[in-house]
Scaffold this motif. Structure first.
Motif, PDB file in Angstrom:
ATOM      1  N   SER A 162      39.755  29.746  53.127  1.00 58.89           N
ATOM      2  CA  SER A 162      39.850  29.989  54.609  1.00 58.89           C
ATOM      3  C   SER A 162      39.142  28.982  55.423  1.00 58.89           C
ATOM      4  CB  SER A 162      39.503  31.222  54.811  1.00 58.89           C
ATOM      5  OG  SER A 162      38.306  31.667  54.553  1.00 58.89           O
ATOM      6  N   TYR A 171      43.178  32.051  48.442  1.00 60.49           N
ATOM      7  CA  TYR A 171      43.439  32.210  50.268  1.00 60.49           C
ATOM      8  C   TYR A 171      41.983  32.501  50.791  1.00 60.49           C
ATOM      9  CZ  TYR A 171      44.866  33.652  54.760  1.00 60.49           C
ATOM     10  OH  TYR A 171      44.977  33.920  56.079  1.00 60.49           O
ATOM     11  N   VAL A 172      41.193  33.303  50.237  1.00 59.15           N
ATOM     12  CA  VAL A 172      40.064  33.949  50.963  1.00 59.15           C
ATOM     13  C   VAL A 172      38.950  32.857  50.719  1.00 59.15           C
ATOM     14  CG1 VAL A 172      38.192  35.513  50.789  1.00 59.15           C
ATOM     15  CG2 VAL A 172      40.494  36.467  50.527  1.00 59.15           C
ATOM     16  N   GLN A 173      39.098  32.196  49.512  1.00 55.73           N
ATOM     17  CA  GLN A 173      37.908  31.300  49.380  1.00 55.73           C
ATOM     18  C   GLN A 173      38.187  29.859  50.112  1.00 55.73           C
ATOM     19  OE1 GLN A 173      37.772  30.572  45.212  1.00 55.73           O
ATOM     20  NE2 GLN A 173      36.754  32.483  45.020  1.00 55.73           N
ATOM     21  N   LYS A 212      42.222  36.670  60.719  1.00 58.43           N
ATOM     22  CA  LYS A 212      42.911  36.368  59.413  1.00 58.43           C
ATOM     23  C   LYS A 212      42.589  37.118  58.464  1.00 58.43           C
ATOM     24  CE  LYS A 212      43.717  31.443  61.094  1.00 58.43           C
ATOM     25  NZ  LYS A 212      43.467  29.861  60.872  1.00 58.43           N
ATOM     26  N   LEU A 213      41.196  37.496  58.205  1.00 63.99           N
ATOM     27  CA  LEU A 213      40.640  37.980  57.199  1.00 63.99           C
ATOM     28  C   LEU A 213      41.046  39.484  56.997  1.00 63.99           C
ATOM     29  CD1 LEU A 213      38.819  37.925  54.501  1.00 63.99           C
ATOM     30  CD2 LEU A 213      36.835  38.691  55.824  1.00 63.99           C
ATOM     31  N   ILE A 219      45.414  35.415  46.335  1.00 65.23           N
ATOM     32  CA  ILE A 219      44.726  35.877  47.661  1.00 65.23           C
ATOM     33  C   ILE A 219      43.497  35.374  47.352  1.00 65.23           C
ATOM     34  CG2 ILE A 219      43.797  38.283  48.144  1.00 65.23           C
ATOM     35  CD1 ILE A 219      46.417  39.197  47.190  1.00 65.23           C
ATOM     36  N   ALA A 258      44.771  39.230  55.918  1.00 60.88           N
ATOM     37  CA  ALA A 258      44.708  39.270  54.297  1.00 60.88           C
ATOM     38  C   ALA A 258      44.322  40.483  53.665  1.00 60.88           C
ATOM     39  CB  ALA A 258      43.899  38.177  54.120  1.00 60.88           C
ATOM     40  N   ARG A 259      43.356  41.244  54.323  1.00 62.12           N
ATOM     41  CA  ARG A 259      42.958  42.476  53.762  1.00 62.12           C
ATOM     42  C   ARG A 259      43.941  43.524  53.859  1.00 62.12           C
ATOM     43  NH1 ARG A 259      36.603  43.159  55.801  1.00 62.12           N
ATOM     44  NH2 ARG A 259      35.673  41.447  54.535  1.00 62.12           N
ATOM     45  N   GLN A 318      46.539  42.846  51.069  1.00 59.64           N
ATOM     46  CA  GLN A 318      45.944  43.253  50.000  1.00 59.64           C
ATOM     47  C   GLN A 318      46.082  44.889  49.823  1.00 59.64           C
ATOM     48  OE1 GLN A 318      41.966  41.891  49.336  1.00 59.64           O
ATOM     49  NE2 GLN A 318      41.774  42.676  47.234  1.00 59.64           N
TER      50      GLN A 318
END
Length: 644
Positions: A634, A630-632, A481-482, A627, A485-486, A489
């Motif tokens: 997860s 979302y990252v924080q 998932k990360l 974003i 997301a990256r 980004q």
């Protein structure tokens, strides 16, 4: 005066020591009593001494206009001395030397007399022997050729042959004063007649020629008569033309004075009108300068669209100035053409050709100015097309920005959906694991009694292994998932870099358009300098035309009816100038309103672009915060607590 000449003669005789000749004194006495201007010494035998005294008396101006010395039996020396005394005389107009048997010396002296004397009109040399000696007669003919006052020459019975006729023909080719020539009873012959006929073809002043008794054929005599007849007709025509010329010169002088006054009044009116036009042009140029300064002050605050609009406005202002200058130039050209047409109707053929050349030159200048105006209009149309293309590009950029925003929103929604699905899966997995753990605990409790310690240790080992396996599975899913997301980004950053590149390209285009504006301004200054040079040329042309008018007014044959037409033309020019000034004011007002509307549009475009930039910045901040959120937020953060 006659008495003075008689006293002079007696005094000179006394000084020289010569006895006065009684016949001469008697003739002078008779002439004094008759109070005449003719001295007649015909038939008296004059000695050489008497001729010397008379020559000294004739050297001074006398009252005699006619000197008759026929049949005086003059000797060679006496004739030479007497005729030498008449070289500088300015009163004697008629000289009669008939029957004096003048020969070579007399011919030479007569040639010198004709070359030096400027008052003698009639010379009678009948019954002499001038043509016997060819060289002496040649000198006589040379003197006749250089004489410009003698009109009547009598050479009857002078033994002139065809050689003398040839010399006389050469003299007549150069002489332009002799009108009557008597050559009767000589020996000219056929050859001499032909040479004289050939000479008369180049002589236009001889109107009377007597050739009887010279053995010349009748056809040659008839040709000579026809030639002299033509000269006579030409002289009569010349006299008529001179009389008409005098009458016309008087009328032209009167018309010249009248037209001079009219021309001065017309030039004063034109000067006043030009001063008024100059004042209006000055005020217009001041207003245009102020507007240009205002546009320059706002130049730094606008983007590429503003630069394009300013360039279009500058081109429009330049074309308006060109049109205005061309209108003034056309007005001046029309006025000059009207004046030239008015003059050309009264000028001769050569002056009409000159006027046509000047008119052609002015027409070429008008054509050049029209071509320049067409080029400027083409430039304005090209600028408008560029402006439209820039607007189309801006519209496409807006559309692309809208599409990218929609795509980002769609991707954000898909990402949120995937996050919800993953959250639900994680919850379901946790629930399943909890239920499985409860089952295992129950199973362990059931077998607790059988092997409590061994199984408890084994259960603890199995639980540790299970927890490790679950943590590894959760970490791998979160890493995937990360990574997604990256990648998302990175796509967003790539899109932002593309937007920045587009903005830099637009800035480069803006700088290029600024350079084009500076080039157009320099071109405007060059065109203004060219217009100034054209104005100076027109002023020089106007001054030259004024000088030509002042020189050619004396040759005009205008009619009095032209005054009314001239006044009507002046009134028409005044009305045309007023109409042009009113049209110019209306055009200026329209241009000012157009400029204000364009400035308002520019301001609205600036506000819209600023608002779009703010929206884009706000959307970028929203996306960045989403974003980060979302990252924080997860599942990695949720699984940290069980690990502890």
């Amino acid at each position: 005066m006659m008495e003075d000449f008689r006293r002079t003669y007696l005094r000179l005789c006394k000084e020289v020591g010569v006895e006065p000749q009684e016949t001469v004194v008697a003739q002078l006495q008779e002439s004094r009593a008759a109070q005449g201007s003719r001295l007649d010494l015909s038939g008296q035998s004059l000695s050489a001494d008497t001729c010397s005294v008379l020559a000294r008396a004739f050297q001074k101006d006398t009252v005699f206009t006619e000197l008759l010395l026929s049949d005086c039996m003059l000797s060679e020396e006496g004739a030479k001395v007497l005729l030498s005394g008449l070289f500088g005389n300015t009163t004697v107009k008629v000289l009669d030397l008939k029957g004096n048997n003048l020969r070579s010396t007399g011919a030479e002296v007569l040639g010198k007399l004709l070359a030096r004397n400027k008052t003698l009109r009639r010379l009678v040399l009948e019954w002499n022997a001038l043509g016997v000696w060819d060289e002496a007669f040649s000198l006589f003919c040379e003197g006749l050729a250089s004489n410009s006052t003698l009109t009547q020459l009598d050479l009857r019975n002078n033994q002139i042959n065809h050689h003398g006729a040839a010399e006389l023909a050469l003299a007549l080719k150069r002489n332009t004063a002799v009108q009557a020539l008597d050559l009767r009873w000589n020996n000219i012959g056929l050859l001499g007649g032909r040479t004289l006929l050939e000479a008369l073809l180049k002589n236009n002043t001889l109107v009377q020629l007597e050739m009887a008794g010279n053995n010349i054929p009748s056809d040659t005599l008839k040709a000579l008569e026809q030639t002299t007849g033509h000269n006579s007709d030409r002289q009569s025509t010349l006299r008529d033309s001179r009389s008409r010329t005098q009458v016309l010169s008087k009328e032209i002088q009167t018309l010249k004075e009248e037209k001079g006054r009219q021309f001065l009044s017309l030039m004063e009116t034109i000067d006043r009108q030009r001063e008024e036009i100059g004042h209006s042009n000055g005020s217009t140029s001041i207003k245009l300068g102020q507007l240009q300064e205002a546009l320059n002050e706002r130049k730094s605050a606008v983007n590429s669209l503003t630069a394009k609009l300013q360039m279009t406005e500058a081109a429009l202002a330049l074309s308006e100035q060109k049109n205005h200058n061309m209108g003034e130039l056309l007005t001046r050209v029309k006025a000059e053409k009207d004046e030239q047409r008015e003059r050309q109707s009264r000028e001769r053929k050569k002056e009409q050709e000159d006027g046509a050349l000047r008119e052609g030159k002015l027409l070429r200048e008008i054509q050049n100015l029209k071509e320049t105006n067409a080029q400027l209009m083409n430039k304005v149309e090209e600028m408008e097309r560029r402006c439209k293309s820039q607007q189309q590009q801006i519209f496409e950029l807006k559309q692309e920005l809208t599409n990218s925003t929609a795509e980002l929103k769609l991707q954000l929604a898909q990402t949120e959906d995937r996050l919800e699905i993953e959250k639900r899966r994680s919850k379901q997995a946790l629930q399943d694991m909890d239920s499985l753990r409860q089952k295992e605990v129950e199973h362990v409790n059931r077998h607790l009694e059988e092997s409590e310690r061994a199984l408890q240790e084994r259960i603890f080992k199995l639980e540790g292994q299970r927890i490790q396996l679950e943590e590894q599975e959760n970490v791998s899913s979160l890493e995937e998932k990360l990574r997604s997301a990256r990648s998302l980004q990175q796509e967003v950053q790539l899109h932002c870099s593309q937007q920045k590149q587009t903005i830099s390209e637009l800035q480069a285009k803006n700088s290029q358009q600024s350079m084009e504006i500076n080039g157009l301004r320099r071109r405007t200054e060059e065109l203004q300098q060219e217009l100034l040079g054209k104005d100076q040329e027109k002023v020089a042309e106007l001054s030259r035309v004024r000088v030509e008018l002042q020189e050619q007014i004396g040759h005009l044959q205008a009619e009095r009816t032209a005054q009314g037409g001239l006044k009507e033309k002046i009134n028409a020019l005044e009305r045309e100038i007023k109409a042009l000034s009113s049209n110019h004011r209306e055009v200026l007002l329209d241009k000012e309103s157009q400029m204000s509307s364009v400035l308002e549009k520019v301001r609205l475009k600036e506000a819209e672009i600023q608002r779009m930039r703010e929206d884009e910045a706000q959307r970028a901040s929203y996306l960045q915060s989403a974003i980060l959120t979302y990252v924080q937020g997860s599942p990695l953060g949720h699984y940290g607590s069980p690990k502890k």
